[in-house]
Design a protein around this motif. Sequence first.
Motif, PDB file in Angstrom:
ATOM      1  N   LEU A 181       1.174  -1.636   0.198  1.00 32.89           N
ATOM      2  CA  LEU A 181      -0.072  -0.158   0.354  1.00 32.89           C
ATOM      3  C   LEU A 181       1.361   1.658  -0.168  1.00 32.89           C
ATOM      4  O   LEU A 181       0.648   2.262  -0.561  1.00 32.89           O
ATOM      5  N   SER A 184       3.099   1.638  -3.390  1.00 28.65           N
ATOM      6  CA  SER A 184       3.257   0.760  -4.842  1.00 28.65           C
ATOM      7  C   SER A 184       1.316   1.479  -5.058  1.00 28.65           C
ATOM      8  O   SER A 184       0.730   1.782  -4.363  1.00 28.65           O
ATOM      9  N   GLN A 185       1.007   1.362  -6.363  1.00 26.03           N
ATOM     10  CA  GLN A 185      -0.129   2.062  -6.250  1.00 26.03           C
ATOM     11  C   GLN A 185      -1.523   0.737  -7.151  1.00 26.03           C
ATOM     12  O   GLN A 185      -1.315  -0.560  -7.483  1.00 26.03           O
ATOM     13  N   SER A 186      -2.997   1.065  -7.402  1.00 25.27           N
ATOM     14  CA  SER A 186      -3.137   0.082  -7.737  1.00 25.27           C
ATOM     15  C   SER A 186      -3.185  -0.388  -8.962  1.00 25.27           C
ATOM     16  O   SER A 186      -2.656   1.226  -9.998  1.00 25.27           O
ATOM     17  N   GLY A 187      -2.539  -1.594  -9.753  1.00 22.68           N
ATOM     18  CA  GLY A 187      -2.589  -1.740 -10.857  1.00 22.68           C
ATOM     19  C   GLY A 187      -0.861  -1.956 -11.611  1.00 22.68           C
ATOM     20  O   GLY A 187      -0.648  -2.217 -11.993  1.00 22.68           O
ATOM     21  N   ASP A 188      -0.710  -1.411 -10.205  1.00 21.42           N
ATOM     22  CA  ASP A 188       1.473  -1.515 -10.537  1.00 21.42           C
ATOM     23  C   ASP A 188       1.216  -3.475 -10.437  1.00 21.42           C
ATOM     24  O   ASP A 188       0.857  -3.537 -10.032  1.00 21.42           O
ATOM     25  N   ARG A 205      -3.392  -9.390  -4.919  1.00 24.93           N
ATOM     26  CA  ARG A 205      -4.797 -10.096  -5.887  1.00 24.93           C
ATOM     27  C   ARG A 205      -5.728  -8.954  -5.131  1.00 24.93           C
ATOM     28  O   ARG A 205      -6.207  -8.185  -5.907  1.00 24.93           O
ATOM     29  N   LEU A 207      -5.494  -6.098  -3.193  1.00 25.93           N
ATOM     30  CA  LEU A 207      -4.760  -4.699  -3.294  1.00 25.93           C
ATOM     31  C   LEU A 207      -4.282  -4.527  -4.020  1.00 25.93           C
ATOM     32  O   LEU A 207      -4.259  -3.071  -4.554  1.00 25.93           O
ATOM     33  N   GLN A 208      -5.287  -5.095  -6.268  1.00 23.19           N
ATOM     34  CA  GLN A 208      -4.993  -4.910  -6.715  1.00 23.19           C
ATOM     35  C   GLN A 208      -3.989  -4.741  -7.507  1.00 23.19           C
ATOM     36  O   GLN A 208      -3.351  -3.625  -8.274  1.00 23.19           O
ATOM     37  N   ARG A 209      -2.884  -5.320  -6.965  1.00 21.85           N
ATOM     38  CA  ARG A 209      -1.395  -5.536  -7.663  1.00 21.85           C
ATOM     39  C   ARG A 209      -1.601  -6.543  -8.648  1.00 21.85           C
ATOM     40  O   ARG A 209      -1.452  -7.595  -8.344  1.00 21.85           O
ATOM     41  N   ARG A 210      -0.191  -5.914  -9.370  1.00 21.97           N
ATOM     42  CA  ARG A 210      -0.053  -7.149 -10.589  1.00 21.97           C
ATOM     43  C   ARG A 210       1.587  -8.007 -10.161  1.00 21.97           C
ATOM     44  O   ARG A 210       2.271  -7.323  -9.737  1.00 21.97           O
TER      45      ARG A 210
END
Length: 469
Positions: A181, A184-188, A205, A207-210
């Motif tokens: 959090l 990094s940012q969402s989608g990173d 997953r 937190l919507q990180r790849r």
Amino acid sequence: MPVARRLKKANMCWVRPLAAGLGSRYQQIATQIVSAVQDGVLRPGDRLPAQRELAQALGVDLTTVTRAYTEVRQKGLLEAQGAGGTYVAYAGLETGGTIDLGMNIPPLLNSPAFSHMLAQASGAAQAAASSADLMSYHVGAGANRHRAAGAKWLQPMTGNTDLERIVVCPGAQTAIAALLLARSQSGDAIACDALTYPGFLAAARLLQRRAVGVKSDELGMDPADLERVCGQHRPAMLYLNPTIQNPTALTLRTERRTELLRVAQKYALPVIEDDPYWLLAERAPDTMFSLAARTASSPVYYVSTLSKCIAPGLRTAYLAVPSGEPLSPVLDALRSLALMPTAWMTEMASAWIESGAAIQWLAQVKEELRHRQALAASVLPGDIQADPNGLHLWLRLPREIDLYRLTQTALQQGLSVTDSASFSTGSFNPMALRVSLGGAIDRHRLTQGLARLAELLKGDLARRVSNVV
């Protein structure tokens, strides 16, 4: 099952004189019985000496022996037959019930010695803080005495770290999520091993990180492939579990750690070094945190938890924040996730560390794991990768094995195991199992579980999967 034997003569081979400084007398007696059962000195059906007889032999009162027998009986290891005597139980050692080879849990949690240590730490926690302190809010990086305990715990891994750089966290999982959090940012994209810790994958997953997997060679994560991933995906962070890696049990050598740090520096890539097993390792190299501090590399955030060395229920971890990096974003993230660590757990962890009990217990855990790893190596077929003191091993299997069928059949037969799919960042699912060795209640149960797994593997090898759809 064959007719259970019942020996008429008491087995006295396990009895040893009691000693000062090893816990209360009843706990020493209980520990002797449990250890004798684990080591095969006491076998199912063996008769224990009458309580009065044992009390006279050890020079203790009858109630001490009664309390010891009761404690071991409550663990399912003894059967009381009234006037017929007390025997080592079959029920606690039979093949029924699930044997856990799927979770990385430190061994010996059911032992009287651990119960004694737990009671001592609980008393120390209550003595160190008032009831109001234990039950009140404690936000931020932690009290100085708790951070000092963390610094003492981390010292072998990170050196003499400034207290201001240490954050007390409610478990490593929370620390990892907070770092994602904060940095990094969402989608990173977050670079990691192609096979990695499922807890990190779950956090990424949610937190919507790849999670982008980096290939490995026989030495671990491949620096060349990390550079490819950096050029292609521009990850915001690098996540590593470099010591007794989960799941492969591989430990990165110093040279490989240095090479990965060079790539991280080139691409300005902050590193999460999730290192729960460093203190268990046979010969652990310098941490990446220490290497980075000496070479002015990219920042390395070091996470160490007590859950893999002491007990999963001890939800206390320590985060070392690299010099020059701000604490406030991490503290804000931690507060949003869990508000604060549980004061009672933090006090208990501090008490264990300050008294030296944590390191003493760690030595017992390592000794037990050494026996369990040797046992596994003697029972399991196939290609095993492991550390001599590790909580788990990586069992490579022939390509003909159907992993799904294997794990489902094992579960039906009361055996929990974890296959490679649970650790995969994508389509890379090698034919392998992570076998955890600490969850079985004792070595006897572990032997049963490993033998059962070995039989399943032999069956699958013999049948050969020919029509998998």
